[in-house]
Design a protein around this motif. Structure first.
Motif, PDB file in Angstrom:
ATOM      1  N   LEU A 192      21.884  41.529   5.601  1.00  0.00           N
ATOM      2  CA  LEU A 192      22.423  40.103   6.048  1.00  0.00           C
ATOM      3  C   LEU A 192      21.453  39.393   7.084  1.00  0.00           C
ATOM      4  O   LEU A 192      21.239  38.242   6.897  1.00  0.00           O
ATOM      5  CB  LEU A 192      23.914  39.988   6.192  1.00  0.00           C
ATOM      6  CG  LEU A 192      24.760  40.405   5.304  1.00  0.00           C
ATOM      7  CD1 LEU A 192      26.315  40.136   5.741  1.00  0.00           C
ATOM      8  CD2 LEU A 192      24.830  39.457   3.913  1.00  0.00           C
ATOM      9  N   ASP A 210      30.974  37.993   4.143  1.00  0.00           N
ATOM     10  CA  ASP A 210      29.553  37.812   4.332  1.00  0.00           C
ATOM     11  C   ASP A 210      28.795  36.469   4.134  1.00  0.00           C
ATOM     12  O   ASP A 210      28.046  36.048   4.852  1.00  0.00           O
ATOM     13  CB  ASP A 210      28.837  39.015   3.142  1.00  0.00           C
ATOM     14  CG  ASP A 210      29.013  40.378   3.553  1.00  0.00           C
ATOM     15  OD1 ASP A 210      29.410  40.593   4.468  1.00  0.00           O
ATOM     16  OD2 ASP A 210      28.739  41.156   2.987  1.00  0.00           O
ATOM     17  N   TYR A 211      29.445  35.545   3.267  1.00  0.00           N
ATOM     18  CA  TYR A 211      29.142  34.339   3.056  1.00  0.00           C
ATOM     19  C   TYR A 211      29.429  33.547   4.518  1.00  0.00           C
ATOM     20  O   TYR A 211      28.666  32.644   4.769  1.00  0.00           O
ATOM     21  CB  TYR A 211      29.764  33.832   1.736  1.00  0.00           C
ATOM     22  CG  TYR A 211      29.063  34.299   0.449  1.00  0.00           C
ATOM     23  CD1 TYR A 211      27.754  33.348  -0.055  1.00  0.00           C
ATOM     24  CD2 TYR A 211      29.592  35.179  -0.197  1.00  0.00           C
ATOM     25  CE1 TYR A 211      27.344  34.072  -1.355  1.00  0.00           C
ATOM     26  CE2 TYR A 211      29.016  35.674  -1.264  1.00  0.00           C
ATOM     27  CZ  TYR A 211      28.030  35.102  -1.888  1.00  0.00           C
ATOM     28  OH  TYR A 211      27.390  35.627  -2.883  1.00  0.00           O
ATOM     29  N   VAL A 213      26.832  34.091   7.104  1.00  0.00           N
ATOM     30  CA  VAL A 213      25.452  33.918   7.016  1.00  0.00           C
ATOM     31  C   VAL A 213      25.485  32.488   7.113  1.00  0.00           C
ATOM     32  O   VAL A 213      24.677  31.790   7.707  1.00  0.00           O
ATOM     33  CB  VAL A 213      24.856  34.430   5.653  1.00  0.00           C
ATOM     34  CG1 VAL A 213      23.698  33.446   5.433  1.00  0.00           C
ATOM     35  CG2 VAL A 213      24.594  35.752   5.322  1.00  0.00           C
ATOM     36  N   SER A 251      21.436  31.552  -2.862  1.00  0.00           N
ATOM     37  CA  SER A 251      20.429  32.575  -2.396  1.00  0.00           C
ATOM     38  C   SER A 251      20.556  33.733  -3.468  1.00  0.00           C
ATOM     39  O   SER A 251      21.722  34.194  -3.485  1.00  0.00           O
ATOM     40  CB  SER A 251      20.434  32.983  -1.107  1.00  0.00           C
ATOM     41  OG  SER A 251      19.648  34.404  -0.895  1.00  0.00           O
ATOM     42  N   ILE A 309      18.542  38.160   5.352  1.00  0.00           N
ATOM     43  CA  ILE A 309      18.752  37.068   4.451  1.00  0.00           C
ATOM     44  C   ILE A 309      18.734  35.577   5.450  1.00  0.00           C
ATOM     45  O   ILE A 309      18.449  34.775   5.283  1.00  0.00           O
ATOM     46  CB  ILE A 309      19.880  37.215   3.695  1.00  0.00           C
ATOM     47  CG1 ILE A 309      19.533  38.383   2.582  1.00  0.00           C
ATOM     48  CG2 ILE A 309      20.341  36.029   3.065  1.00  0.00           C
ATOM     49  CD1 ILE A 309      20.709  38.745   1.990  1.00  0.00           C
ATOM     50  N   THR A 310      19.522  36.205   6.621  1.00  0.00           N
ATOM     51  CA  THR A 310      19.834  34.818   7.430  1.00  0.00           C
ATOM     52  C   THR A 310      18.687  34.466   8.108  1.00  0.00           C
ATOM     53  O   THR A 310      18.103  33.271   8.316  1.00  0.00           O
ATOM     54  CB  THR A 310      21.031  35.346   8.574  1.00  0.00           C
ATOM     55  OG1 THR A 310      22.058  35.849   7.801  1.00  0.00           O
ATOM     56  CG2 THR A 310      21.311  34.155   9.477  1.00  0.00           C
ATOM     57  N   LEU A 367      21.292  36.650  -1.248  1.00  0.00           N
ATOM     58  CA  LEU A 367      22.656  36.789  -0.585  1.00  0.00           C
ATOM     59  C   LEU A 367      23.696  37.099  -1.801  1.00  0.00           C
ATOM     60  O   LEU A 367      24.353  37.947  -1.488  1.00  0.00           O
ATOM     61  CB  LEU A 367      23.179  35.460  -0.184  1.00  0.00           C
ATOM     62  CG  LEU A 367      24.380  35.507   0.541  1.00  0.00           C
ATOM     63  CD1 LEU A 367      24.671  36.536   1.552  1.00  0.00           C
ATOM     64  CD2 LEU A 367      24.716  34.034   1.169  1.00  0.00           C
ATOM     65  N   THR A 387      15.897  31.618   0.439  1.00  0.00           N
ATOM     66  CA  THR A 387      15.501  32.852   1.111  1.00  0.00           C
ATOM     67  C   THR A 387      14.237  33.624   0.022  1.00  0.00           C
ATOM     68  O   THR A 387      14.244  34.855  -0.121  1.00  0.00           O
ATOM     69  CB  THR A 387      16.772  33.854   0.759  1.00  0.00           C
ATOM     70  OG1 THR A 387      17.211  33.928  -0.104  1.00  0.00           O
ATOM     71  CG2 THR A 387      17.725  33.272   1.888  1.00  0.00           C
ATOM     72  N   TYR A 396      16.532  32.398   5.565  1.00  0.00           N
ATOM     73  CA  TYR A 396      17.072  31.144   5.521  1.00  0.00           C
ATOM     74  C   TYR A 396      16.638  29.977   6.533  1.00  0.00           C
ATOM     75  O   TYR A 396      16.306  29.001   6.811  1.00  0.00           O
ATOM     76  CB  TYR A 396      18.735  31.117   5.494  1.00  0.00           C
ATOM     77  CG  TYR A 396      19.266  31.060   4.180  1.00  0.00           C
ATOM     78  CD1 TYR A 396      19.059  29.824   3.392  1.00  0.00           C
ATOM     79  CD2 TYR A 396      20.320  31.888   3.617  1.00  0.00           C
ATOM     80  CE1 TYR A 396      19.553  29.744   1.995  1.00  0.00           C
ATOM     81  CE2 TYR A 396      21.091  31.630   2.572  1.00  0.00           C
ATOM     82  CZ  TYR A 396      20.613  30.579   1.887  1.00  0.00           C
ATOM     83  OH  TYR A 396      21.397  30.479   0.451  1.00  0.00           O
ATOM     84  N   ALA A 437      25.845  40.651  -0.817  1.00  0.00           N
ATOM     85  CA  ALA A 437      27.172  40.286  -0.106  1.00  0.00           C
ATOM     86  C   ALA A 437      28.084  41.188  -0.934  1.00  0.00           C
ATOM     87  O   ALA A 437      28.299  41.472  -2.061  1.00  0.00           O
ATOM     88  CB  ALA A 437      27.530  38.680  -0.371  1.00  0.00           C
TER      89      ALA A 437
END
Length: 386
Positions: A129, A167-168, A171, A155, A132-133, A158, A118, A136, A162
């Motif tokens: 998020l 959250d992990y 993603v 990341s 970030i997604t 992340l 990221t 990625y 997070a």
């Protein structure tokens, strides 16, 4: 060859006489019993034109080194932290590196995986998020569009954003559903990057391991393997016992790799290692010993390299790249000891001198005279007599 006066950590000088013969030609091919990926470094151009303003890669030397790895039967792990991702190599340059290397791999039938992260997001900010997604996803799509497999790198963005393990799950679950082929999940510990502390939403490593195993278990067909870079051999052994059948454990442990790759008689790790960049000729021979079902021969080849690995990866561990690039220059794989972001100065002269000594004793320099001459030149430039 005449002796070389090398600086010691105590401020003194010691006389070193190079004596080891270089390794002979390699006559094998890719190993069958394990997957060996070398996380490869990049060679920087010796000078950056002012109008460019960003890092400049020496493409001939960089791609030439990857061809050497493929010729040894090793795979290339491209655009990973060894290539200075987040330490001089930004996403635009990494994207070009991936495109070029993937093309070269196709031309020679070489194995390649590439790092997706990221790092196009601006550092120093807390990103959503969704952002970030998307970051990625952009990198994942680029890698798969180049025909390569992806490594979902840990990341920093992340880790900063997070709020907890959920959250992990969100993603990584989204990314694994998006991927068109199985990926490698990378757990890079804070010893390599302090900004990754508490990854997977837990400071407790047992709980973090549980979360990683849960992600894999929910998407087993989308995960080729898990790369573990914690420098904790027992934790890696525990993790590989818990992975679903068919999901590989790639060791990223540059301190304990011989025992982890050799295995315990039931399970063994494959490898995706930065140390395989400088010790590639020895790693390739060791891999073939495993193919011959000769674990003793494997350890006899690889165990002597651990002292060099532990030296290169000594704290502060993120600067291991400096020693890796030094050895590539001394071996004649590039024509200058220059790194992106000026990281050639990140290690002390005694540290570099010891890296030279250990690599020479392993026979890693095809031309010891050239290596010795370059080491003398580096020392002289720093005011150390030879």
């Amino acid at each position: 060859m005449n002796g070389i006066l090398l600086p010691s950590a105590d401020g003194g000088l010691r006389l070193y006489r190079p004596s080891a013969a270089p390794l002979g030609p390699f006559g094998g091919g890719p190993a069958r019993s394990r997957i060996f990926h070398a996380a490869a470094h990049v060679a920087a151009a010796p000078a950056t034109p002012p109008e460019r303003g960003g890092p400049v890669v020496d493409w001939e030397a960089t791609l030439g080194f990857r061809h050497r790895l493929w010729a040894l039967g090793l795979g290339v792990a491209e655009a990973m932290d060894t290539a200075q991702r987040g330490m001089g190599l930004g996403w635009p340059e990494a994207a070009e590196l991936i495109h070029r290397s993937a093309g070269e791999a196709r031309a020679v039938g070489g194995r390649i995986v590439c790092g997706a992260g990221t790092d196009q997001l601006r550092p120093g900010r807390v990103h959503s998020l969704a952002a970030i997604t998307a970051a990625y996803g952009e990198q994942l799509a680029h890698i798969e569009g180049c025909g390569a497999g992806a490594v979902l790198m840990a990341s920093r963005a992340l880790a900063a954003a997070a709020r907890g393990p959920e959250d992990y799950l969100e993603v990584y679950g989204t990314l694994l559903r998006q991927s068109s082929r199985p990926v490698v999940l990378h757990w890079l510990g804070p010893v390599f990057d302090p900004q990754l502390a508490g990854y997977w939403g837990h400071d407790d490593l047992d709980e973090a391991t549980d979360l990683l195993v849960k992600i894999v278990a929910e998407h087993p067909r989308k995960v080729d393997g898990v790369k573990v870079s914690l420098l904790d051999a027992e934790r890696e052994k525990d993790l590989r016992r818990r992975l679903p059948a068919g999901v590989r454990c790639y060791t990223g442990d540059d301190h304990h790799y011989p025992e982890l790759i050799a295995g315990d008689g039931e399970l063994a790790s494959d490898a995706l290692l930065g140390i395989f960049d400088p010790i590639a000729p020895i790693a390739a021979r060791a891999a073939l010993a495993l193919d011959r079902e000769d674990p003793g021969g494997f350890r006899a080849l690889l165990d002597p390299t651990v002292e060099l690995a532990r030296h290169l990866f000594a704290p502060p561990t993120p600067f291991y790249k400096t020693g890796v690039v030094l050895l590539a220059w001394l071996a004649g794989y590039q024509e200058h000891f220059t790194m992106l972001a000026g990281l050639e100065s990140a290690r002390s002269l005694p540290h570099l001198a010891r890296a030279y000594e250990l690599a020479d004793q392993l026979g890693l320099f095809p031309d010891p005279e050239r290596a010795g001459g370059r080491m003398r030149r580096l020392l002289a430039e720093q005011g150390v007599g030879a």
